[in-house]
Design a protein around this motif. Structure first.
Motif, PDB file in Angstrom:
ATOM      1  N   LEU A 159       0.837  -1.206   0.000  1.00 21.69           N
ATOM      2  CA  LEU A 159       0.000   0.000   0.000  1.00 21.69           C
ATOM      3  C   LEU A 159       0.869   1.252   0.000  1.00 21.69           C
ATOM      4  N   CYS A 160       1.878   1.263   0.852  1.00 23.03           N
ATOM      5  CA  CYS A 160       2.774   2.420   0.941  1.00 23.03           C
ATOM      6  C   CYS A 160       3.612   2.583  -0.319  1.00 23.03           C
ATOM      7  N   LEU A 161       4.189   1.488  -0.794  1.00 18.96           N
ATOM      8  CA  LEU A 161       5.085   1.558  -1.954  1.00 18.96           C
ATOM      9  C   LEU A 161       4.342   1.959  -3.229  1.00 18.96           C
ATOM     10  N   GLU A 162       3.113   1.485  -3.381  1.00 22.55           N
ATOM     11  CA  GLU A 162       2.330   1.857  -4.564  1.00 22.55           C
ATOM     12  C   GLU A 162       1.983   3.345  -4.552  1.00 22.55           C
ATOM     13  N   ASN A 163       2.030   3.949  -3.364  1.00 19.05           N
ATOM     14  CA  ASN A 163       1.818   5.390  -3.239  1.00 19.05           C
ATOM     15  C   ASN A 163       3.141   6.136  -3.079  1.00 19.05           C
ATOM     16  N   GLN A 164       4.231   5.430  -3.395  1.00 19.53           N
ATOM     17  CA  GLN A 164       5.591   5.993  -3.407  1.00 19.53           C
ATOM     18  C   GLN A 164       5.983   6.636  -2.077  1.00 19.53           C
ATOM     19  N   LYS A 165       5.633   5.930  -0.995  1.00 21.88           N
ATOM     20  CA  LYS A 165       6.091   6.313   0.334  1.00 21.88           C
ATOM     21  C   LYS A 165       7.240   5.383   0.725  1.00 21.88           C
ATOM     22  N   ALA A 166       8.355   5.959   1.133  1.00 20.72           N
ATOM     23  CA  ALA A 166       9.474   5.145   1.610  1.00 20.72           C
ATOM     24  C   ALA A 166       9.007   4.285   2.779  1.00 20.72           C
ATOM     25  N   VAL A 167       9.507   3.052   2.857  1.00 18.17           N
ATOM     26  CA  VAL A 167       9.010   2.088   3.850  1.00 18.17           C
ATOM     27  C   VAL A 167      10.149   1.521   4.685  1.00 18.17           C
ATOM     28  N   LEU A 168       9.952   1.574   5.999  1.00 21.88           N
ATOM     29  CA  LEU A 168      10.744   0.814   6.960  1.00 21.88           C
ATOM     30  C   LEU A 168       9.782  -0.194   7.553  1.00 21.88           C
ATOM     31  N   CYS A 169       9.896  -1.467   7.149  1.00 20.98           N
ATOM     32  CA  CYS A 169       8.925  -2.500   7.518  1.00 20.98           C
ATOM     33  C   CYS A 169       9.465  -3.377   8.637  1.00 20.98           C
ATOM     34  N   GLU A 170       8.714  -3.444   9.715  1.00 18.24           N
ATOM     35  CA  GLU A 170       9.135  -4.225  10.876  1.00 18.24           C
ATOM     36  C   GLU A 170       9.344  -5.687  10.489  1.00 18.24           C
ATOM     37  N   LYS A 171      10.247  -6.342  11.183  1.00 16.09           N
ATOM     38  CA  LYS A 171      10.464  -7.766  10.970  1.00 16.09           C
ATOM     39  C   LYS A 171       9.387  -8.552  11.731  1.00 16.09           C
ATOM     40  N   ALA A 172       9.107  -9.774  11.348  1.00 14.98           N
ATOM     41  CA  ALA A 172       9.588 -10.411  10.134  1.00 14.98           C
ATOM     42  C   ALA A 172       9.052  -9.671   8.918  1.00 14.98           C
ATOM     43  N   PHE A 173       9.922  -9.511   7.917  1.00 18.08           N
ATOM     44  CA  PHE A 173       9.637  -8.713   6.732  1.00 18.08           C
ATOM     45  C   PHE A 173       8.333  -9.132   6.054  1.00 18.08           C
ATOM     46  N   ALA A 174       8.061 -10.437   6.054  1.00 14.18           N
ATOM     47  CA  ALA A 174       6.867 -10.997   5.431  1.00 14.18           C
ATOM     48  C   ALA A 174       6.618 -12.361   6.070  1.00 14.18           C
ATOM     49  N   MET A 175       5.676 -13.111   5.500  1.00 13.88           N
ATOM     50  CA  MET A 175       5.380 -14.438   6.035  1.00 13.88           C
ATOM     51  C   MET A 175       6.213 -15.528   5.369  1.00 13.88           C
ATOM     52  N   ASN A 176       6.717 -15.241   4.183  1.00 14.27           N
ATOM     53  CA  ASN A 176       7.590 -16.191   3.493  1.00 14.27           C
ATOM     54  C   ASN A 176       8.376 -15.453   2.421  1.00 14.27           C
ATOM     55  N   ARG A 177       9.278 -16.176   1.762  1.00 11.33           N
ATOM     56  CA  ARG A 177      10.157 -15.543   0.771  1.00 11.33           C
ATOM     57  C   ARG A 177       9.385 -15.000  -0.430  1.00 11.33           C
ATOM     58  N   ASN A 178       8.331 -15.701  -0.830  1.00 13.31           N
ATOM     59  CA  ASN A 178       7.550 -15.234  -1.972  1.00 13.31           C
ATOM     60  C   ASN A 178       6.955 -13.858  -1.710  1.00 13.31           C
ATOM     61  N   GLU A 179       6.405 -13.671  -0.522  1.00 18.62           N
ATOM     62  CA  GLU A 179       5.840 -12.369  -0.173  1.00 18.62           C
ATOM     63  C   GLU A 179       6.930 -11.308  -0.132  1.00 18.62           C
ATOM     64  N   ALA A 180       8.077 -11.660   0.439  1.00 13.74           N
ATOM     65  CA  ALA A 180       9.204 -10.709   0.495  1.00 13.74           C
ATOM     66  C   ALA A 180       9.642 -10.301  -0.903  1.00 13.74           C
ATOM     67  N   SER A 181       9.721 -11.269  -1.816  1.00 11.97           N
ATOM     68  CA  SER A 181      10.115 -10.979  -3.201  1.00 11.97           C
ATOM     69  C   SER A 181       9.132 -10.025  -3.866  1.00 11.97           C
ATOM     70  N   GLU A 182       7.845 -10.226  -3.592  1.00  8.56           N
ATOM     71  CA  GLU A 182       6.816  -9.367  -4.179  1.00  8.56           C
ATOM     72  C   GLU A 182       6.950  -7.926  -3.679  1.00  8.56           C
ATOM     73  N   ILE A 183       7.182  -7.769  -2.391  1.00 10.05           N
ATOM     74  CA  ILE A 183       7.340  -6.425  -1.815  1.00 10.05           C
ATOM     75  C   ILE A 183       8.536  -5.713  -2.453  1.00 10.05           C
ATOM     76  N   ILE A 184       9.643  -6.431  -2.582  1.00  7.82           N
ATOM     77  CA  ILE A 184      10.858  -5.848  -3.169  1.00  7.82           C
ATOM     78  C   ILE A 184      10.627  -5.462  -4.627  1.00  7.82           C
ATOM     79  N   ALA A 185       9.917  -6.313  -5.361  1.00  8.31           N
ATOM     80  CA  ALA A 185       9.644  -6.025  -6.774  1.00  8.31           C
ATOM     81  C   ALA A 185       8.838  -4.739  -6.929  1.00  8.31           C
TER      82      ALA A 185
END
Length: 334
Positions: free
Chosen positions: A85-111
């Motif tokens: 939500l933040c990234l699609e609105n071009q807001k810089a993000v500091l996301c608390e750990k765990a970064f996501a629930m699995n690697r696939n979700e993490a990859s999607e966020i980074i993309a």
């Protein structure tokens, strides 16, 4: 002249309170907006910590053009949704750990961060603690010889509540993603990704993992012994065993602490903590603003690959231990 950044917190829970207190220590950080799904909660939080604005929806907050950077502090089961939500609105993000629930979700966020050319970093605050940085310098200098074993623990006897985050599988409950991530991080940052993972886990009546022990084995004979639990207390320290001595990050090792170093034939040396005030969250926040000053979208201290490697290792631990999260594990990385 140093630029001042308008910070927003997405989620007004316990960790957001600690983070907000530390944010006040940074002269170039302006506590601008607090967002919750409950407007009254957001207003109370904003009033308590001195945020200028309060929002009763996350969507409303990310549409505020004055917001520069968002600290995502919701349960990790919601990190993908809220970071996107933040990234699609071009807001810089500091996301608390765990970064996501699995690697696939993490990859999607980074993309999505790459697509929108927008800064993104996992809020793994231990990486930025002066004591942890000092420990890594000593280990990597080779003065203690080759690192052979990492032993790390994090445990406390928590209150069992099936509805709360710690024991609720729908919120990513269990000790692994909440506190076991720290010992895994200790192994990953010093030894890298393991070749073999073996686990032993105990589960609560809710189906969430309550305690877990992990053994990591590496090709060159190095090993890691890691433990987390909500059922007992532990020293919560990390030990690095080397050929010519050892280093201990003393309790509580993941926050600002002191270090003990012993070399063969010498007396132990204690390195006192250089930390002066706050909980220690200000170090990661300061780094984020340094990155933004430099026009970066990725940290060189906590890069995206580190977050991917961490989530991949946690996925492997979960699969070996039989830890699964409904709605998140349809396409596990392995």
């Amino acid at each position: 002249m140093e630029k001042t950044y308008n910070w927003a917190v997405l989620g007004c829970g316990h960790i957001a309170k600690k983070f907000s207190n530390d944010l006040k220590l940074l002269p170039n950080a302006n506590l601008y907006a607090a967002a919750s799904r409950n407007l009254q909660k957001a207003k109370g939080f904003a009033g308590e910590f001195g945020y200028e604005k309060a929002y009763g929806s996350y969507e409303e907050m990310v549409n505020d053009p004055k917001v520069d950077v968002v600290y995502v502090a919701t349960p990790h089961s919601h990190h993908r949704e809220h970071a996107l939500l933040c990234l699609e609105n071009q807001k810089a993000v500091l996301c608390e750990k765990a970064f996501a629930m699995n690697r696939n979700e993490a990859s999607e966020i980074i993309a999505v961060a790459q697509k929108n050319n927008t800064f993104l970093m996992e809020a793994f605050w231990t990486m930025f603690q002066p004591s942890f940085k000092k420990a890594m310098e000593i280990i990597k200098s080779g003065e203690l010889g080759k690192l052979k074993t990492v032993r790390s623990d994090f445990a406390f006897n928590g209150v069992f509540d099936p509805q709360k985050r710690l024991y609720n599988v729908n919120l990513g409950g269990g000790s692994l993603l909440d506190i076991g991530i720290y010992p895994v991080f200790a192994a990953l940052t010093s030894l890298g990704k393991p070749e073999i993972i073996k686990t032993f886990a105990d589960f609560a009546s809710t189906g969430s993992e309550e305690s877990i022990s992990m053994i990591f084995k590496y090709k060159n004979g190095q090993m890691a012994s890691l433990t987390s639990s909500f059922a007992s207390f532990s020293p919560t320290q990390t030990e690095y065993w080397c050929e010519n001595g050892y280093l201990v990050l003393n309790p509580k090792w993941f926050v600002p602490t002191n270090i003990t170093v012993w070399k063969k034939g010498e007396e132990p040396v204690n390195y006192p903590s250089e930390h002066k005030e706050g909980f220690g969250y200000q170090y990661e926040a300061a780094h984020v603003m340094d990155c933004l000053d430099a026009g970066k979208i990725e940290s060189d201290r906590m890069p995206w690959q580190m977050s991917l490697d961490l989530m991949e290792t946690l996925d492997r631990v979960r699969i070996d231990a039989g830890i699964f999260f409904p709605g998140h594990d349809k396409n596990l990385f392995f």
